[in-house]
Enzyme design. Structure first.
Site, PDB file in Angstrom:
ATOM      1  N   ILE A  42       0.839  -1.203   0.000  1.00 50.30           N
ATOM      2  CA  ILE A  42       0.000   0.000   0.000  1.00 50.30           C
ATOM      3  C   ILE A  42       0.872   1.251   0.000  1.00 50.30           C
ATOM      4  O   ILE A  42       0.622   2.205  -0.748  1.00 50.30           O
ATOM      5  CB  ILE A  42      -0.957  -0.005   1.203  1.00 50.30           C
ATOM      6  CG1 ILE A  42      -2.054  -1.058   0.990  1.00 50.30           C
ATOM      7  CG2 ILE A  42      -1.569   1.368   1.444  1.00 50.30           C
ATOM      8  CD1 ILE A  42      -2.918  -1.303   2.205  1.00 50.30           C
ATOM      9  N   ASN A  43       1.904   1.263   0.835  1.00 52.36           N
ATOM     10  CA  ASN A  43       2.790   2.421   0.876  1.00 52.36           C
ATOM     11  C   ASN A  43       3.552   2.607  -0.427  1.00 52.36           C
ATOM     12  O   ASN A  43       3.819   3.739  -0.849  1.00 52.36           O
ATOM     13  CB  ASN A  43       3.776   2.286   2.038  1.00 52.36           C
ATOM     14  CG  ASN A  43       3.139   2.589   3.373  1.00 52.36           C
ATOM     15  OD1 ASN A  43       2.159   3.338   3.449  1.00 52.36           O
ATOM     16  ND2 ASN A  43       3.669   2.016   4.432  1.00 52.36           N
ATOM     17  N   GLU A 193      19.574  -6.276   7.536  1.00 57.59           N
ATOM     18  CA  GLU A 193      19.078  -7.541   6.983  1.00 57.59           C
ATOM     19  C   GLU A 193      20.165  -8.259   6.204  1.00 57.59           C
ATOM     20  O   GLU A 193      20.320  -9.488   6.290  1.00 57.59           O
ATOM     21  CB  GLU A 193      17.864  -7.276   6.095  1.00 57.59           C
ATOM     22  CG  GLU A 193      16.626  -6.823   6.876  1.00 57.59           C
ATOM     23  CD  GLU A 193      15.549  -6.237   5.988  1.00 57.59           C
ATOM     24  OE1 GLU A 193      14.400  -6.144   6.461  1.00 57.59           O
ATOM     25  OE2 GLU A 193      15.844  -5.862   4.835  1.00 57.59           O
ATOM     26  N   VAL A 255      10.767   6.211   9.074  1.00 60.14           N
ATOM     27  CA  VAL A 255       9.606   5.408   8.694  1.00 60.14           C
ATOM     28  C   VAL A 255       9.166   5.773   7.279  1.00 60.14           C
ATOM     29  O   VAL A 255       9.000   6.948   6.955  1.00 60.14           O
ATOM     30  CB  VAL A 255       8.440   5.629   9.684  1.00 60.14           C
ATOM     31  CG1 VAL A 255       7.195   4.875   9.219  1.00 60.14           C
ATOM     32  CG2 VAL A 255       8.840   5.190  11.076  1.00 60.14           C
ATOM     33  N   ASP A 259       9.790   2.073   1.638  1.00 60.59           N
ATOM     34  CA  ASP A 259       8.648   2.011   0.726  1.00 60.59           C
ATOM     35  C   ASP A 259       8.734   3.105  -0.336  1.00 60.59           C
ATOM     36  O   ASP A 259       8.363   2.890  -1.496  1.00 60.59           O
ATOM     37  CB  ASP A 259       7.344   2.143   1.503  1.00 60.59           C
ATOM     38  CG  ASP A 259       7.097   0.966   2.431  1.00 60.59           C
ATOM     39  OD1 ASP A 259       7.540  -0.152   2.108  1.00 60.59           O
ATOM     40  OD2 ASP A 259       6.471   1.165   3.489  1.00 60.59           O
TER      41      ASP A 259
END
Length: 317
Positions: A42-43, A193, A255, A259
């Protein structure tokens, strides 16, 4: 421009509010809540729209929260392809403490999927893709979804299917990196990651580039990107490795940076631009996103202003 389909397996209604102080025991009087649609895919669709593009959003949602989610997406003008989830869509809560400015984020698990639920969802998803388009798989999996769901999707789409961009984390990311020949168009991950997958530090840009190049050699993806935070991003393909510089900007919130990166990268590819230009677009969009509050992504005026300053350089590894 090529069709872009974003996929959100485990969306959320994000509710944010504020209270003077967070303490255990007494009732905490909060400001009026603000609601928004959340989830990686969605983002990504939201970032594409902000930058002037268009995408379709495949969103698995259910229950009253799922209805709320659909209303929120409609208000934003995002073209949603709804798919019924086997339970109530999660509602996440973010509370800002007025005294300290700290944000407390409460993230729910979402509905649990069974094997039959997943198989039916994959049937419907694969029927929605444009063979000549782009598919963006982004965000967390819902409870019960198989850890190898991305590889299952790739097997279903086949070698003549759409180009697939993937930005996931945790066990599904480790599963992808542990197998050869997945055939993604792009796999993106952040520095932490990548170090977890590597099992050791990736201190320099060259270290990140070697790690990414090894994944390309295994056939995990034709392009692998490692985001190094303020140090920009490293891209590896079979042709070589490139670094895109980060810019020195005031950071409000990190944040939404990832995205925004994926949205800008996907939009650039859909417009026919090459991978290095798309890297520049993604890095610039992420730079813009960190200057905005947590509820916002990138901003188009800032993206356009920062883009000429994002330098590309070849890496010898």
């Amino acid at each position: 421009m090529q069709d872009i389909l974003t996929v959100t397996f485990n969306p959320a209604v994000d509710m944010s509010t504020a209270t003077p102080a967070v303490t255990a025991g007494p009732k905490l009087r909060c400001d009026a809540p603000v609601f928004s649609a959340g989830g990686g895919g969605i983002n990504v669709s939201r970032a594409i729209r902000i930058l002037g593009g268009h995408s379709r959003a495949f969103v698995a949602a259910g229950g009253t929260a799922g209805v709320k989610l659909g209303d929120l997406l409609a208000e934003e003008g995002i073209a949603r392809i709804p798919y019924p989830a086997p339970g109530e869509t999660r509602t996440n809560v973010a509370v800002i403490e007025g005294e300290s400015g700290d944000q407390y984020r409460y993230v729910m698990p979402g509905p649990t999927w069974g094997e039959a639920d997943c198989a039916l969802m994959l049937d419907n998803l694969c029927a929605m893709v444009s063979p000549s388009g782009l598919v963006v798989l982004s965000g967390s999996l819902a409870p019960g979804m198989p850890v190898d769901v991305i590889r299952r999707i790739m097997q279903r789409l086949g070698t003549d299917g759409p180009r697939v961009i993937c930005d996931i984390s945790g066990a599904p990311l480790a599963n992808l990196c542990g197998h050869e020949g997945c055939g993604l168009e792009l796999l993106r991950m952040d520095h932490d990651e990548a170090e977890e997958i590597e099992g050791g530090p990736l201190a320099s840009r060259e270290d990140s580039a070697r790690f990414a190049r090894d994944l390309v050699s295994k056939g995990v993806a034709r392009t692998v990107i490692v985001a190094r935070g303020p140090d920009g991003s490293v891209l590896a393909t079979a042709e070589g490795c490139v670094h895109a510089s980060g810019l020195d900007v005031p950071v409000d919130s990190k944040v939404g940076a990832g995205d925004s990166f994926v949205g800008a990268f996907a939009l650039a590819l859909a417009m026919g631009k090459d991978a290095t230009t798309a890297l520049q677009w993604g890095t610039t969009a992420a730079t813009s996103a960190v200057t905005t509050p947590a509820r916002e992504l990138c901003r188009k005026p800032d993206f356009e202003r920062y883009l000429p300053e994002c330098a590309l350089s070849d890496l010898a590894v």
